[in-house]
Design a protein around this motif. Structure first.
Motif, PDB file in Angstrom:
ATOM      1  N   PRO A  70      56.158 -17.594  -8.245  1.00  0.00           N
ATOM      2  CA  PRO A  70      56.631 -17.078  -9.533  1.00  0.00           C
ATOM      3  C   PRO A  70      56.677 -15.556  -9.549  1.00  0.00           C
ATOM      4  O   PRO A  70      56.099 -14.901  -8.680  1.00  0.00           O
ATOM      5  N   GLU A  71      57.358 -15.032 -10.532  1.00  0.00           N
ATOM      6  CA  GLU A  71      57.475 -13.591 -10.735  1.00  0.00           C
ATOM      7  C   GLU A  71      57.269 -13.285 -12.221  1.00  0.00           C
ATOM      8  O   GLU A  71      58.089 -13.742 -13.033  1.00  0.00           O
ATOM      9  N   PRO A  72      56.225 -12.534 -12.598  1.00  0.00           N
ATOM     10  CA  PRO A  72      55.135 -12.017 -11.758  1.00  0.00           C
ATOM     11  C   PRO A  72      54.148 -13.119 -11.382  1.00  0.00           C
ATOM     12  O   PRO A  72      54.313 -14.273 -11.797  1.00  0.00           O
ATOM     13  N   VAL A  73      53.113 -12.743 -10.629  1.00  0.00           N
ATOM     14  CA  VAL A  73      52.120 -13.713 -10.189  1.00  0.00           C
ATOM     15  C   VAL A  73      50.733 -13.073 -10.283  1.00  0.00           C
ATOM     16  O   VAL A  73      50.578 -11.856 -10.138  1.00  0.00           O
ATOM     17  N   VAL A  74      49.755 -13.887 -10.543  1.00  0.00           N
ATOM     18  CA  VAL A  74      48.370 -13.422 -10.621  1.00  0.00           C
ATOM     19  C   VAL A  74      47.827 -13.225  -9.204  1.00  0.00           C
ATOM     20  O   VAL A  74      48.038 -14.075  -8.324  1.00  0.00           O
TER      21      VAL A  74
ATOM     22  N   PHE B  38      57.429  -8.912   4.786  1.00  0.00           N
ATOM     23  CA  PHE B  38      56.954  -8.338   3.525  1.00  0.00           C
ATOM     24  C   PHE B  38      56.886  -6.812   3.630  1.00  0.00           C
ATOM     25  O   PHE B  38      56.467  -6.279   4.659  1.00  0.00           O
ATOM     26  N   ARG B  39      57.313  -6.164   2.558  1.00  0.00           N
ATOM     27  CA  ARG B  39      57.180  -4.703   2.470  1.00  0.00           C
ATOM     28  C   ARG B  39      56.413  -4.375   1.197  1.00  0.00           C
ATOM     29  O   ARG B  39      56.858  -4.667   0.083  1.00  0.00           O
ATOM     30  N   GLU B  40      55.262  -3.777   1.398  1.00  0.00           N
ATOM     31  CA  GLU B  40      54.433  -3.406   0.252  1.00  0.00           C
ATOM     32  C   GLU B  40      55.111  -2.294  -0.540  1.00  0.00           C
ATOM     33  O   GLU B  40      55.721  -1.381   0.034  1.00  0.00           O
ATOM     34  N   THR B  41      55.011  -2.363  -1.858  1.00  0.00           N
ATOM     35  CA  THR B  41      55.575  -1.324  -2.712  1.00  0.00           C
ATOM     36  C   THR B  41      54.997   0.040  -2.341  1.00  0.00           C
ATOM     37  O   THR B  41      53.783   0.185  -2.154  1.00  0.00           O
ATOM     38  N   GLY B  42      55.900   1.024  -2.198  1.00  0.00           N
ATOM     39  CA  GLY B  42      55.478   2.365  -1.818  1.00  0.00           C
ATOM     40  C   GLY B  42      55.551   2.642  -0.337  1.00  0.00           C
ATOM     41  O   GLY B  42      55.317   3.774   0.102  1.00  0.00           O
ATOM     42  N   THR B  43      55.864   1.606   0.477  1.00  0.00           N
ATOM     43  CA  THR B  43      56.029   1.789   1.924  1.00  0.00           C
ATOM     44  C   THR B  43      57.489   1.586   2.298  1.00  0.00           C
ATOM     45  O   THR B  43      58.295   1.114   1.500  1.00  0.00           O
ATOM     46  N   SER B  44      57.845   1.907   3.543  1.00  0.00           N
ATOM     47  CA  SER B  44      59.251   1.862   3.966  1.00  0.00           C
ATOM     48  C   SER B  44      59.558   0.771   4.972  1.00  0.00           C
ATOM     49  O   SER B  44      60.725   0.535   5.282  1.00  0.00           O
ATOM     50  N   SER B  45      58.544   0.095   5.503  1.00  0.00           N
ATOM     51  CA  SER B  45      58.783  -0.854   6.594  1.00  0.00           C
ATOM     52  C   SER B  45      58.370  -2.268   6.226  1.00  0.00           C
ATOM     53  O   SER B  45      57.351  -2.484   5.544  1.00  0.00           O
ATOM     54  N   PHE B  46      59.169  -3.228   6.685  1.00  0.00           N
ATOM     55  CA  PHE B  46      58.812  -4.631   6.566  1.00  0.00           C
ATOM     56  C   PHE B  46      57.943  -5.039   7.753  1.00  0.00           C
ATOM     57  O   PHE B  46      58.154  -4.571   8.884  1.00  0.00           O
TER      58      PHE B  46
ATOM     59  N   ASP C  18      51.751  -5.905  -4.752  1.00  0.00           N
ATOM     60  CA  ASP C  18      53.151  -5.823  -5.154  1.00  0.00           C
ATOM     61  C   ASP C  18      54.007  -5.568  -3.923  1.00  0.00           C
ATOM     62  O   ASP C  18      53.614  -4.800  -3.025  1.00  0.00           O
ATOM     63  N   GLY C  19      55.195  -6.175  -3.887  1.00  0.00           N
ATOM     64  CA  GLY C  19      56.069  -5.893  -2.762  1.00  0.00           C
ATOM     65  C   GLY C  19      57.288  -6.797  -2.725  1.00  0.00           C
ATOM     66  O   GLY C  19      57.543  -7.589  -3.644  1.00  0.00           O
ATOM     67  N   THR C  20      58.031  -6.672  -1.641  1.00  0.00           N
ATOM     68  CA  THR C  20      59.308  -7.370  -1.485  1.00  0.00           C
ATOM     69  C   THR C  20      59.252  -8.316  -0.292  1.00  0.00           C
ATOM     70  O   THR C  20      58.776  -7.938   0.791  1.00  0.00           O
ATOM     71  N   TRP C  21      59.778  -9.520  -0.517  1.00  0.00           N
ATOM     72  CA  TRP C  21      59.802 -10.547   0.526  1.00  0.00           C
ATOM     73  C   TRP C  21      61.240 -10.763   1.006  1.00  0.00           C
ATOM     74  O   TRP C  21      62.189 -10.659   0.230  1.00  0.00           O
ATOM     75  N   ARG C  22      61.372 -11.096   2.289  1.00  0.00           N
ATOM     76  CA  ARG C  22      62.684 -11.412   2.843  1.00  0.00           C
ATOM     77  C   ARG C  22      62.524 -12.308   4.062  1.00  0.00           C
ATOM     78  O   ARG C  22      61.445 -12.398   4.669  1.00  0.00           O
ATOM     79  N   TRP C  23      63.637 -12.935   4.453  1.00  0.00           N
ATOM     80  CA  TRP C  23      63.706 -13.717   5.687  1.00  0.00           C
ATOM     81  C   TRP C  23      64.552 -12.967   6.709  1.00  0.00           C
ATOM     82  O   TRP C  23      65.532 -12.318   6.346  1.00  0.00           O
ATOM     83  N   SER C  24      64.171 -13.098   7.984  1.00  0.00           N
ATOM     84  CA  SER C  24      64.945 -12.447   9.052  1.00  0.00           C
ATOM     85  C   SER C  24      65.068 -13.379  10.253  1.00  0.00           C
ATOM     86  O   SER C  24      64.057 -13.896  10.760  1.00  0.00           O
ATOM     87  N   TYR C  25      66.311 -13.598  10.682  1.00  0.00           N
ATOM     88  CA  TYR C  25      66.594 -14.452  11.848  1.00  0.00           C
ATOM     89  C   TYR C  25      67.159 -13.581  12.959  1.00  0.00           C
ATOM     90  O   TYR C  25      68.108 -12.816  12.747  1.00  0.00           O
ATOM     91  N   GLY C  26      66.601 -13.710  14.162  1.00  0.00           N
ATOM     92  CA  GLY C  26      66.967 -12.823  15.258  1.00  0.00           C
ATOM     93  C   GLY C  26      68.225 -13.203  16.018  1.00  0.00           C
ATOM     94  O   GLY C  26      68.741 -12.397  16.793  1.00  0.00           O
TER      95      GLY C  26
ATOM     96  N   GLY D  40      66.185  -8.574  -0.334  1.00  0.00           N
ATOM     97  CA  GLY D  40      64.773  -8.651  -0.671  1.00  0.00           C
ATOM     98  C   GLY D  40      64.548  -9.182  -2.082  1.00  0.00           C
ATOM     99  O   GLY D  40      65.368  -8.976  -2.965  1.00  0.00           O
ATOM    100  N   ASP D  41      63.435  -9.895  -2.263  1.00  0.00           N
ATOM    101  CA  ASP D  41      63.049 -10.385  -3.582  1.00  0.00           C
ATOM    102  C   ASP D  41      61.675  -9.801  -3.914  1.00  0.00           C
ATOM    103  O   ASP D  41      60.672 -10.108  -3.262  1.00  0.00           O
ATOM    104  N   HIS D  42      61.646  -8.934  -4.929  1.00  0.00           N
ATOM    105  CA  HIS D  42      60.412  -8.239  -5.300  1.00  0.00           C
ATOM    106  C   HIS D  42      59.528  -9.115  -6.189  1.00  0.00           C
ATOM    107  O   HIS D  42      60.020  -9.783  -7.108  1.00  0.00           O
ATOM    108  N   VAL D  43      58.234  -9.105  -5.908  1.00  0.00           N
ATOM    109  CA  VAL D  43      57.265  -9.856  -6.709  1.00  0.00           C
ATOM    110  C   VAL D  43      56.178  -8.891  -7.193  1.00  0.00           C
ATOM    111  O   VAL D  43      55.562  -8.181  -6.386  1.00  0.00           O
TER     112      VAL D  43
END
Length: 276
Positions: A182-186, A219-227, A250-258, A270-273
């Motif tokens: 869910p968004e937001p989440v405890v 995952f990329r934590e809020t305030g950082t630049s790298s997944f 807090d941060g952003t989630w995504r999927w990556s296929y090589g 990205g989907d931010h939570v």
């Protein structure tokens, strides 16, 4: 590339000159004396093609002319690399099957006998074209060169087609979607991250589920630049992706296929939570 005076623009794939080059009778074939070298296609990378969008991979090469011909008179010669499958095409008779040619290119005079050329190949996955109409086209393509000399009256003096050792991998495009809830989440509760991995089907001109593939959840934590990769999940038979993680920041989630030998890589948006 080093650029000198522009001397000629290569014919578009659908142009009359290009068709003349492709369909010149094999009986005329003879040594032209033209040398084509230093061919680079798509900067040495695989070419990834979807189901509808035209793809124009970059193309660079050099030309050296024989005695009696000059780069200052581009109407007397033409030469270009192309990609092909199977046997080296000699007389295509209007068929573009198993052939990928240039969309256009421009040559720059370096000296009386030498020119450097740049442009692109042209791949149209639309059903009315034959460049990629089967999933078996996702394989290694060979490189050939078409060479042509004209007489002063415009008639063909000589033409030939040569092979090159350069090969290029053609791949089917992939896509992947993401949803985190869910968004937001405890903080400390579970987040469910879903998505779907699909890839281009060149026969149907649609994207279909791509199962059995290892896809990275990042995952990329809020305030950082790298997944960073959190875990790897295998897509279902329909391409579905589903996993859970513990909410901590807090941060952003995504999927990556090589990707693999037949299919290009893909990264979702990205989907931010918000974690509270």
């Amino acid at each position: 590339m080093t650029t000198g005076r522009r001397t000629a623009t290569g014919a578009a794939l659908v142009g009359a000159l290009a068709l003349t080059l492709l369909n010149a009778p094999a009986a005329q074939a003879q040594d032209t004396g033209i040398t084509v070298s230093d061919i680079v296609i798509n900067k040495g990378r695989p070419i990834v093609v979807g189901t509808s969008k035209v793809v124009e991979p970059s193309l660079t090469f050099k030309i050296t002319l024989p005695s009696g011909y000059s780069t200052s008179d581009p109407s007397r010669y033409d030469a270009f690399p192309f990609l092909y499958r199977g046997a080296l095409p000699q007389d295509l008779a209007g068929s573009m099957d198993n052939y990928i040619g240039p969309g256009g290119y421009t040559c720059y005079e370096q000296s009386d006998k030498k020119a450097e050329c740049e442009g692109s190949l042209y791949i149209d996955p639309h059903p009315s074209h034959d460049e990629v109409d089967s999933n078996s086209d996702a394989t290694t393509w060979k490189t050939g060169v078409s060479l042509l000399l004209f007489k002063a009256n415009g008639n063909v003096a000589a033409h030939e087609r040569e092979t090159r050792s350069l090969t290029v991998r053609l791949k089917r495009a992939a896509k992947v979607t993401v949803n985190a809830s869910p968004e937001p989440v405890v903080k400390g509760k579970k987040i469910t991250v879903t998505g779907k991995l699909t890839r281009a089907d060149w026969a149907t001109k649609k994207y279909g589920g791509y199962g059995g593939r290892s896809v990275s959840l990042q995952f990329r934590e809020t305030g950082t630049s790298s997944f960073v990769t959190v875990k790897k999940v295998t897509s279902s038979s329909t391409g579905a992706l589903n996993t859970t993680v513990t909410a901590s920041k807090d941060g952003t989630w995504r999927w990556s296929y090589g990707g693999n030998d037949t299919t290009g890589g893909a990264t979702s948006g990205g989907d931010h939570v918000d974690v509270r």
